[in-house]
Design a protein around this motif. Sequence first.
Motif, PDB file in Angstrom:
ATOM      1  N   ARG A   1      94.718   8.385  72.282  1.00 12.30           N
ATOM      2  CA  ARG A   1      93.917   7.231  72.698  1.00 12.30           C
ATOM      3  C   ARG A   1      93.103   7.575  73.947  1.00 12.30           C
ATOM      4  O   ARG A   1      93.437   8.492  74.682  1.00 12.30           O
ATOM      5  N   HIS A   2      92.054   6.778  74.182  1.00 10.02           N
ATOM      6  CA  HIS A   2      91.174   7.019  75.322  1.00 10.02           C
ATOM      7  C   HIS A   2      90.941   5.714  76.066  1.00 10.02           C
ATOM      8  O   HIS A   2      91.044   4.624  75.500  1.00 10.02           O
ATOM      9  N   LEU A   3      90.610   5.853  77.362  1.00 12.96           N
ATOM     10  CA  LEU A   3      90.416   4.659  78.187  1.00 12.96           C
ATOM     11  C   LEU A   3      89.153   3.920  77.777  1.00 12.96           C
ATOM     12  O   LEU A   3      89.154   2.701  77.643  1.00 12.96           O
ATOM     13  N   GLY A   4      88.060   4.640  77.562  1.00 10.15           N
ATOM     14  CA  GLY A   4      86.832   4.001  77.087  1.00 10.15           C
ATOM     15  C   GLY A   4      86.052   3.338  78.210  1.00 10.15           C
ATOM     16  O   GLY A   4      86.555   2.418  78.868  1.00 10.15           O
ATOM     17  N   ALA A   5      84.824   3.791  78.432  1.00  8.43           N
ATOM     18  CA  ALA A   5      84.007   3.284  79.542  1.00  8.43           C
ATOM     19  C   ALA A   5      83.247   2.032  79.116  1.00  8.43           C
ATOM     20  O   ALA A   5      82.020   2.038  78.984  1.00  8.43           O
TER      21      ALA A   5
ATOM     22  N   LEU B   1      85.005  -2.653  82.314  1.00  8.93           N
ATOM     23  CA  LEU B   1      85.898  -1.789  83.079  1.00  8.93           C
ATOM     24  C   LEU B   1      85.135  -0.989  84.129  1.00  8.93           C
ATOM     25  O   LEU B   1      85.580  -0.854  85.282  1.00  8.93           O
ATOM     26  N   VAL B   2      83.976  -0.451  83.755  1.00  6.25           N
ATOM     27  CA  VAL B   2      83.186   0.361  84.686  1.00  6.25           C
ATOM     28  C   VAL B   2      82.771  -0.447  85.900  1.00  6.25           C
ATOM     29  O   VAL B   2      82.990  -0.036  87.059  1.00  6.25           O
ATOM     30  N   TRP B   3      82.198  -1.628  85.665  1.00  2.26           N
ATOM     31  CA  TRP B   3      81.683  -2.407  86.786  1.00  2.26           C
ATOM     32  C   TRP B   3      82.807  -3.055  87.580  1.00  2.26           C
ATOM     33  O   TRP B   3      82.652  -3.280  88.800  1.00  2.26           O
ATOM     34  N   SER B   4      83.931  -3.355  86.936  1.00  2.00           N
ATOM     35  CA  SER B   4      85.083  -3.883  87.687  1.00  2.00           C
ATOM     36  C   SER B   4      85.610  -2.829  88.658  1.00  2.00           C
ATOM     37  O   SER B   4      85.859  -3.116  89.833  1.00  2.00           O
ATOM     38  N   ALA B   5      85.781  -1.608  88.161  1.00  2.00           N
ATOM     39  CA  ALA B   5      86.294  -0.538  89.020  1.00  2.00           C
ATOM     40  C   ALA B   5      85.313  -0.213  90.146  1.00  2.00           C
ATOM     41  O   ALA B   5      85.701  -0.073  91.311  1.00  2.00           O
ATOM     42  N   ALA B   6      84.020  -0.086  89.803  1.00  2.98           N
ATOM     43  CA  ALA B   6      83.020   0.245  90.818  1.00  2.98           C
ATOM     44  C   ALA B   6      82.856  -0.893  91.828  1.00  2.98           C
ATOM     45  O   ALA B   6      82.796  -0.656  93.044  1.00  2.98           O
TER      46      ALA B   6
ATOM     47  N   GLY C   1      91.946   3.311  96.210  1.00  2.00           N
ATOM     48  CA  GLY C   1      92.539   4.450  95.513  1.00  2.00           C
ATOM     49  C   GLY C   1      92.656   4.228  94.016  1.00  2.00           C
ATOM     50  O   GLY C   1      92.385   5.133  93.215  1.00  2.00           O
ATOM     51  N   SER C   2      93.056   3.019  93.625  1.00  2.00           N
ATOM     52  CA  SER C   2      93.215   2.709  92.198  1.00  2.00           C
ATOM     53  C   SER C   2      91.880   2.767  91.471  1.00  2.00           C
ATOM     54  O   SER C   2      91.776   3.331  90.369  1.00  2.00           O
ATOM     55  N   CYS C   3      90.855   2.168  92.066  1.00  2.00           N
ATOM     56  CA  CYS C   3      89.521   2.179  91.442  1.00  2.00           C
ATOM     57  C   CYS C   3      88.973   3.599  91.346  1.00  2.00           C
ATOM     58  O   CYS C   3      88.356   3.966  90.335  1.00  2.00           O
ATOM     59  N   ALA C   4      89.197   4.384  92.395  1.00  2.00           N
ATOM     60  CA  ALA C   4      88.754   5.778  92.355  1.00  2.00           C
ATOM     61  C   ALA C   4      89.462   6.531  91.233  1.00  2.00           C
ATOM     62  O   ALA C   4      88.841   7.340  90.519  1.00  2.00           O
ATOM     63  N   GLY C   5      90.760   6.264  91.042  1.00  2.00           N
ATOM     64  CA  GLY C   5      91.510   6.915  89.967  1.00  2.00           C
ATOM     65  C   GLY C   5      91.008   6.536  88.590  1.00  2.00           C
ATOM     66  O   GLY C   5      90.883   7.386  87.695  1.00  2.00           O
ATOM     67  N   VAL C   6      90.700   5.258  88.386  1.00  2.00           N
ATOM     68  CA  VAL C   6      90.184   4.793  87.093  1.00  2.00           C
ATOM     69  C   VAL C   6      88.821   5.426  86.810  1.00  2.00           C
ATOM     70  O   VAL C   6      88.565   5.925  85.706  1.00  2.00           O
ATOM     71  N   LEU C   7      87.933   5.397  87.799  1.00  2.00           N
ATOM     72  CA  LEU C   7      86.605   5.993  87.610  1.00  2.00           C
ATOM     73  C   LEU C   7      86.694   7.495  87.363  1.00  2.00           C
ATOM     74  O   LEU C   7      85.910   8.056  86.590  1.00  2.00           O
ATOM     75  N   TRP C   8      87.655   8.152  88.002  1.00  2.00           N
ATOM     76  CA  TRP C   8      87.839   9.591  87.800  1.00  2.00           C
ATOM     77  C   TRP C   8      88.190   9.897  86.344  1.00  2.00           C
ATOM     78  O   TRP C   8      87.627  10.802  85.727  1.00  2.00           O
ATOM     79  N   VAL C   9      89.112   9.126  85.781  1.00  2.00           N
ATOM     80  CA  VAL C   9      89.503   9.323  84.379  1.00  2.00           C
ATOM     81  C   VAL C   9      88.327   9.004  83.448  1.00  2.00           C
ATOM     82  O   VAL C   9      88.071   9.730  82.477  1.00  2.00           O
ATOM     83  N   LEU C  10      87.616   7.930  83.735  1.00  2.00           N
ATOM     84  CA  LEU C  10      86.467   7.556  82.897  1.00  2.00           C
ATOM     85  C   LEU C  10      85.410   8.651  82.902  1.00  2.00           C
ATOM     86  O   LEU C  10      84.853   9.001  81.852  1.00  2.00           O
ATOM     87  N   TRP C  11      85.136   9.220  84.067  1.00  2.00           N
ATOM     88  CA  TRP C  11      84.149  10.299  84.139  1.00  2.00           C
ATOM     89  C   TRP C  11      84.647  11.546  83.410  1.00  2.00           C
ATOM     90  O   TRP C  11      83.872  12.253  82.750  1.00  2.00           O
ATOM     91  N   GLY C  12      85.925  11.831  83.527  1.00  2.00           N
ATOM     92  CA  GLY C  12      86.476  12.962  82.794  1.00  2.00           C
ATOM     93  C   GLY C  12      86.286  12.815  81.295  1.00  2.00           C
ATOM     94  O   GLY C  12      85.918  13.772  80.596  1.00  2.00           O
TER      95      GLY C  12
ATOM     96  N   GLY D   1      79.385   4.115  89.342  1.00  2.00           N
ATOM     97  CA  GLY D   1      79.511   3.189  88.209  1.00  2.00           C
ATOM     98  C   GLY D   1      78.209   3.043  87.446  1.00  2.00           C
ATOM     99  O   GLY D   1      78.207   2.998  86.202  1.00  2.00           O
ATOM    100  N   LEU D   2      77.079   2.981  88.166  1.00  2.00           N
ATOM    101  CA  LEU D   2      75.774   2.877  87.507  1.00  2.00           C
ATOM    102  C   LEU D   2      75.503   4.105  86.651  1.00  2.00           C
ATOM    103  O   LEU D   2      75.063   3.988  85.489  1.00  2.00           O
ATOM    104  N   LEU D   3      75.752   5.284  87.194  1.00  2.00           N
ATOM    105  CA  LEU D   3      75.530   6.514  86.438  1.00  2.00           C
ATOM    106  C   LEU D   3      76.448   6.583  85.216  1.00  2.00           C
ATOM    107  O   LEU D   3      76.033   7.059  84.152  1.00  2.00           O
ATOM    108  N   LEU D   4      77.667   6.113  85.370  1.00  2.00           N
ATOM    109  CA  LEU D   4      78.599   6.095  84.241  1.00  2.00           C
ATOM    110  C   LEU D   4      78.105   5.151  83.153  1.00  2.00           C
ATOM    111  O   LEU D   4      78.145   5.483  81.951  1.00  2.00           O
TER     112      LEU D   4
END
Length: 479
Positions: A80-84, A88-93, A124-135, A185-188
């Motif tokens: 499974r994948h988190l999915g951008a 989710l993207v704008w909430s984290a950013a 820290g949590s938002c940075a972690g979520v965005l990191w996984v999404l970018w990966g 977040g915008l770039l994502l």
Amino acid sequence: MNEALVRASDTTLSRVVLGPRSKYLGLTTLLAWHYCLWFVPSAFPNTFLLDDRITFSWLIALAAAGVVPLVLAFQLGPRRHLGATPALVWSAAGLGALGTGVLASVGMMVASPWIAYLSAFVIGSCAGVLWVLWGERLACHRARFTLQRVAPMYGGFLLGVVATTYLLPGWSAVAFVCLLPLLSGLLLHVHVRALPDARYPSLLPAKVATEGRSTMVVVTVISFAAAFVCYYTVAIVPWEALGVVQDSFTVGILLGGALILFFALGQRLSPKRRSAYRVYPWLLMFSVVACVLYLTDERLHVVSFLLALAISSLFEILITTYMGVLTLRGYAPPATAFALSSGAIRLGICLGNGTALLYERVPGLHQTLTRPTFVLLVVLMSGLVISMVRQEYAIEELIRTPQAESALATIVSCVAEEFRLSEREREILGLIGQGYTAAAVAEKLVISPYTVNTHIQHIYGKLGIHKRSELISYLHRRD
């Protein structure tokens, strides 16, 4: 007129997120956000950078940035994948930007520290979520993660953004730092729109991936230990040895960005291209040198501090590029690989910084344990250098396309077993891996081209692959 401007802006951003080097800008922006917030004094206009409230907030943010991706990866599993999604993207950013603003303002002004600590956890949590999404998105984009592509973007952008934050006056620096997670977040979001049908790399069969996963574990442990040693050294150096203590952190980060650019330039100019991962043992040796400098002479404490701070950012880039390559080759799902890269560095920093803080705060520990701990760390890192040298061959083999027929035959055998291919499908898969076309396969096996194509479609369906080029890349573990 407005619609034309919007279309032009969208086209420009699409070119950025799809560019061979600029595609890494979103990931780089996350790292720049981290360094600008915690290492540049301008980010906290009314508070000393090493104030207790900032220090404990920093440790909380590190722990969240390390643990949250690991929890996400565990919950998602291999398939499974988190999915951008936009939500989710704008909430984290958005929450990341809000947490940054609250931490630097209200969190430093009210009597209770809990607003600051909660803001740090959100950051820290938002940075972690965005990191996984970018990966995940870069894996879908088939990003190659070579140092020659990543380092110029990372080093150049980091130097520019950190210098800008340092020079901006008052609260404008805080506003600038708050924009960084929003930019990521915008770039994502643009990346998702630019590649809406991009597919995740197919995972290799478990037997084939075993060697890659074991090497991932070794590299993760070594990176964790290196981050621990570097930030134990950074945090244990007395303030009085640093001169203008706040500026020393900024200088260390700028030095790290410059070293990354210098290393990438050396790789580019070298007549003989060597694996970037061969620098790992050298970085471990430099961390040993930082420890020895601290033990040798108090006048060398500032050199020890700057060296440890600078090389830690090189470890961060190397483990990220390494995990990105292994993701592309199908050894691990993107969430798992990038969670390991984030967890190794962030949790190593947190534990190293926390250990030094404990020594300083508990009476008697600093005097009795600081030097013995350094000696122990020198021994530990020397052992890890040997281990890393032994891993060099395994690392290079994993990121190289297997050419030997025996290696291809092993992969085909494992794929057939894992995905329950019939004997005929297995035979056709092996021939395709050797470069046979469907017509050539039909001629060799003395069957009709229609039958061959039917078998190929069955193979695609079982492996979750959609075309011949994807199948060949999958078998040969290449991009």
